[in-house]
Structure formats: C-alpha cells, structure tokens
Design a protein around this motif. Sequence first.
Motif, mmCIF file in Angstrom:
data_model
loop_
_atom_site.group_PDB
_atom_site.id
_atom_site.type_symbol
_atom_site.label_atom_id
_atom_site.label_comp_id
_atom_site.label_asym_id
_atom_site.label_seq_id
_atom_site.Cartn_x
_atom_site.Cartn_y
_atom_site.Cartn_z
ATOM 1 N N MET A 93 15.488 9.771 -2.311
ATOM 2 C CA MET A 93 14.874 8.884 -1.324
ATOM 3 C C MET A 93 15.954 8.393 -0.347
ATOM 4 O O MET A 93 16.952 7.798 -0.764
ATOM 5 N N ASP A 94 15.763 8.670 0.949
ATOM 6 C CA ASP A 94 16.793 8.298 1.921
ATOM 7 C C ASP A 94 16.490 6.941 2.547
ATOM 8 O O ASP A 94 15.454 6.327 2.299
ATOM 9 N N GLU A 95 17.399 6.500 3.392
ATOM 10 C CA GLU A 95 17.280 5.161 3.980
ATOM 11 C C GLU A 95 16.060 5.030 4.897
ATOM 12 O O GLU A 95 15.375 4.002 4.862
ATOM 13 N N PRO A 96 15.734 6.029 5.738
ATOM 14 C CA PRO A 96 14.513 5.898 6.544
ATOM 15 C C PRO A 96 13.259 5.712 5.680
ATOM 16 O O PRO A 96 12.369 4.932 6.035
ATOM 17 N N ALA A 97 13.189 6.412 4.571
ATOM 18 C CA ALA A 97 12.030 6.257 3.686
ATOM 19 C C ALA A 97 12.013 4.866 3.067
ATOM 20 O O ALA A 97 10.952 4.227 2.971
ATOM 21 N N ARG A 98 13.175 4.387 2.660
ATOM 22 C CA ARG A 98 13.246 3.037 2.094
ATOM 23 C C ARG A 98 12.795 1.999 3.115
ATOM 24 O O ARG A 98 12.078 1.064 2.795
ATOM 25 N N GLN A 99 13.229 2.190 4.357
ATOM 26 C CA GLN A 99 12.860 1.252 5.402
ATOM 27 C C GLN A 99 11.362 1.318 5.691
ATOM 28 O O GLN A 99 10.708 0.285 5.904
ATOM 29 N N ALA A 100 10.806 2.520 5.672
ATOM 30 C CA ALA A 100 9.369 2.671 5.897
ATOM 31 C C ALA A 100 8.572 1.982 4.796
ATOM 32 O O ALA A 100 7.560 1.323 5.058
ATOM 33 N N PHE A 101 9.025 2.117 3.566
ATOM 34 C CA PHE A 101 8.366 1.440 2.453
ATOM 35 C C PHE A 101 8.432 -0.070 2.637
ATOM 36 O O PHE A 101 7.444 -0.791 2.427
ATOM 37 N N ALA A 102 9.619 -0.551 3.011
ATOM 38 C CA ALA A 102 9.790 -1.993 3.197
ATOM 39 C C ALA A 102 8.906 -2.511 4.323
ATOM 40 O O ALA A 102 8.283 -3.570 4.219
ATOM 41 N N ASP A 103 8.832 -1.752 5.441
ATOM 42 C CA ASP A 103 8.024 -2.168 6.589
ATOM 43 C C ASP A 103 6.537 -2.254 6.214
ATOM 44 O O ASP A 103 5.807 -3.102 6.749
ATOM 45 N N CYS A 104 6.100 -1.376 5.312
ATOM 46 C CA CYS A 104 4.690 -1.354 4.907
ATOM 47 C C CYS A 104 4.399 -2.300 3.744
ATOM 48 O O CYS A 104 3.233 -2.464 3.350
ATOM 49 N N GLY A 105 5.455 -2.890 3.171
ATOM 50 C CA GLY A 105 5.261 -3.790 2.045
ATOM 51 C C GLY A 105 5.027 -3.080 0.735
ATOM 52 O O GLY A 105 4.465 -3.663 -0.199
ATOM 53 N N TRP A 106 5.456 -1.815 0.646
ATOM 54 C CA TRP A 106 5.273 -1.054 -0.587
ATOM 55 C C TRP A 106 6.465 -1.306 -1.497
ATOM 56 O O TRP A 106 7.602 -0.982 -1.151
ATOM 57 N N ARG A 107 6.206 -1.860 -2.662
ATOM 58 C CA ARG A 107 7.271 -2.275 -3.566
ATOM 59 C C ARG A 107 7.580 -1.177 -4.588
ATOM 60 O O ARG A 107 6.697 -0.742 -5.320
ATOM 61 N N VAL A 108 8.830 -0.721 -4.625
ATOM 62 C CA VAL A 108 9.272 0.225 -5.640
ATOM 63 C C VAL A 108 9.567 -0.556 -6.920
ATOM 64 O O VAL A 108 10.434 -1.427 -6.933
ATOM 65 N N VAL A 109 8.851 -0.244 -7.994
ATOM 66 C CA VAL A 109 9.001 -0.999 -9.243
ATOM 67 C C VAL A 109 9.676 -0.184 -10.340
ATOM 68 O O VAL A 109 9.982 -0.721 -11.413
ATOM 69 N N GLY A 110 9.923 1.097 -10.090
ATOM 70 C CA GLY A 110 10.575 1.910 -11.108
ATOM 71 C C GLY A 110 10.829 3.312 -10.595
ATOM 72 O O GLY A 110 10.425 3.677 -9.485
ATOM 73 N N ALA A 111 11.529 4.087 -11.403
ATOM 74 C CA ALA A 111 11.867 5.461 -11.028
ATOM 75 C C ALA A 111 11.618 6.389 -12.198
ATOM 76 O O ALA A 111 11.718 5.989 -13.363
ATOM 77 N N LEU A 112 11.274 7.633 -11.887
ATOM 78 C CA LEU A 112 11.118 8.686 -12.873
ATOM 79 C C LEU A 112 12.045 9.826 -12.475
ATOM 80 O O LEU A 112 12.290 10.052 -11.290
ATOM 81 N N ALA A 113 12.568 10.541 -13.450
ATOM 82 C CA ALA A 113 13.416 11.675 -13.129
ATOM 83 C C ALA A 113 12.636 12.676 -12.278
ATOM 84 O O ALA A 113 11.443 12.877 -12.460
ATOM 85 N N GLY A 114 13.328 13.316 -11.337
ATOM 86 C CA GLY A 114 12.679 14.291 -10.461
ATOM 87 C C GLY A 114 12.412 13.730 -9.084
ATOM 88 O O GLY A 114 11.437 14.119 -8.433
ATOM 89 N N ASN A 115 13.277 12.811 -8.607
ATOM 90 C CA ASN A 115 13.112 12.196 -7.282
ATOM 91 C C ASN A 115 11.745 11.545 -7.117
ATOM 92 O O ASN A 115 11.139 11.585 -6.042
ATOM 93 N N ALA A 116 11.246 10.971 -8.204
ATOM 94 C CA ALA A 116 9.931 10.335 -8.198
ATOM 95 C C ALA A 116 10.079 8.840 -8.457
ATOM 96 O O ALA A 116 10.935 8.415 -9.244
ATOM 97 N N TYR A 117 9.232 8.056 -7.815
ATOM 98 C CA TYR A 117 9.308 6.600 -7.899
ATOM 99 C C TYR A 117 7.931 6.026 -8.202
ATOM 100 O O TYR A 117 6.904 6.589 -7.805
ATOM 101 N N ILE A 118 7.933 4.921 -8.911
ATOM 102 C CA ILE A 118 6.705 4.182 -9.191
ATOM 103 C C ILE A 118 6.625 3.087 -8.127
ATOM 104 O O ILE A 118 7.503 2.232 -8.041
#
Length: 298
Positions: A93-118
């Motif tokens: 997950m790169d910085e633009p994606a993190r920023q997009a998530f933050a702008d939309c209010g989508w909260r990352v609460v965990g991670a799974l192996a395989g570049n996957a996030y909860i």
Amino acid sequence: MNAVVLAVACVGVHVALAVPGSGSGSGSVSSDDLFLRYRGVMAPGGRPAHEIRVGDRWVDPLSPADAAGRALALAAQAPAADDLRVVQFSGPMDEPARQAFADCGWRVVGALAGNAYIVAIPEKQCSQARALAGVRWLGAYAGPWRRTEMLNRAAQDAAAAHGAEAKLRVQIAVLPLEGAKQTLDALVARGGVETVRETRDGMIVEAVAPVAQLDEIASLPAVLAIEYAPRDELHNNVGGEIIDAPDMRLLHGFYGAGVTVAVCDSGLDIGISGPGIHRDFQDGAGQPRIAGMHDLLG
C-alpha cells in the motif's frame, strides 16, 4: 477517532466500550496480543505476493485454479453484517492510497499477509474503493477470514473427540465500530461469557462457546478475530525428570524404600503425629508415617 464511551454491564462485569459518535475517546489501556497480531503483517518468503493468509490456508481470491480461494471470495461477496472489508493491493500500500483512504474516512484496522488490509468501508463506498489505483480485490471480511489457524485446528480436534457437544474457550477481539454493543449483547445472551476486558484497540471477550457456533460468532458485527484460548493448567508431571529421579530408579535401583526423610516445613503445624494427621502422611492402614516431630518455633 471521535467516540463516545458507552458503559455496558454484563454478567457481573463492567466494561467501557468506545463506539463511533461525538466527544473524546475512552482513554484506553494497553493493547492485547490478539489485536497486535493484525498489525503490519508481511507475507513470509516463498509465498506468492497475491496469496492472502486466511486462517490455516493461503488463497488467491482471483485465481480460477484456487477452489478454496474462489469459495472464500464468493463468501466475501455476500451481504456483510458490518463495514469490515478485505482490500488487497497489487503491491504494498503506497502513500497515495493511504491518503485516499484517509480522505474518505476509511479506517485500516488490521493487515493480512499478501498486501491485504482489513478496512472499515461502508457498503455504498465499496465501488469507489475498488476503483482506486493498485486495488487488486475487495470483499467483505467474512466469518471464515476471522477465525485463526489455531482455532480451526482446535475446533477440528474437539469435534472429532466430542462431536456436536464440543466446546472451546475462545477470545473474541471486538473493534470499537458500529455494531460492537450489539455483538456484546449477542455474546452475553448466548451464555458462556467469562470476562470482558477493554484494551487500547477495542475489547477482548473470553467465553466458552460451542464449536458448532464459531462461524456464527465470528460473523458478528465488529469482530476482528476469534482465537482458541485454552486456560493454562499447572502440572507436576515433569518434576521427576528435573531432579533425575528416573535415572536413580532405573540405573541404580534406588526407590526410597526404608528411608527416613527429614522435612523442614510448616505443613504439619497442627502439632500432632498420631491419628488425625493429614491423610497424605498416613500409610495404607490409616496409621501415621511420621516418625517424630520437633517444633523449632516453640
């Protein structure tokens, strides 16, 4: 996160639960290993980057050749009980994606192996999330994804040994999201809840649950994970090996027969050595095995 603290009383336990709303947070205490396990997970070497770890298996939700992955992906497309989603990226997950998530209010609460996030994403915004650059796959964080590998193995063993009556002691990590109070109420109503403990990341509910209900419990709103939690028991079955007693018996023939042992302890402070002494110090006929006592305390 803006939150309001909701006090819930259940089975004699008082717990403060933070749920979305207005006002300040709950203050929080230290986190728990069950929550920490879902932070910063990286795929171990040798695994394809597109495979996601789900319980005790690795799956590719987009591979036609991966039947288990397709089945889990299909389950993840069913209507969800909460806003928790699995979002898999083609790479980290790169910085633009993190920023997009933050702008939309989508909260990352965990991670799974395989570049996957909860991630907590409302249903009506899932299409928007799927359209983000780098997103490979998105689906609901379904019940089977929330069961840990150790739980799955323990459930199989318990079911094989006890059938439909099998039960396990489990820990359930509940996030401070919409539906958390509903989940706590549902768990209490089922019975078997032993403790409810607040942590920095949410709450840990410890309960004894039927194996047949584990999928249903895992699918309750705001559940991050459900783990097998056997209670530690003290055993003295290795004391003999620690003091090399087997060698003394087997190699040297010393069994202690006919030996008088002197013990300096307070365990016999009832002050008698005749009938009435504790049964641990009686012989097979009920007579005391104590040859004599000397009180050093007066």
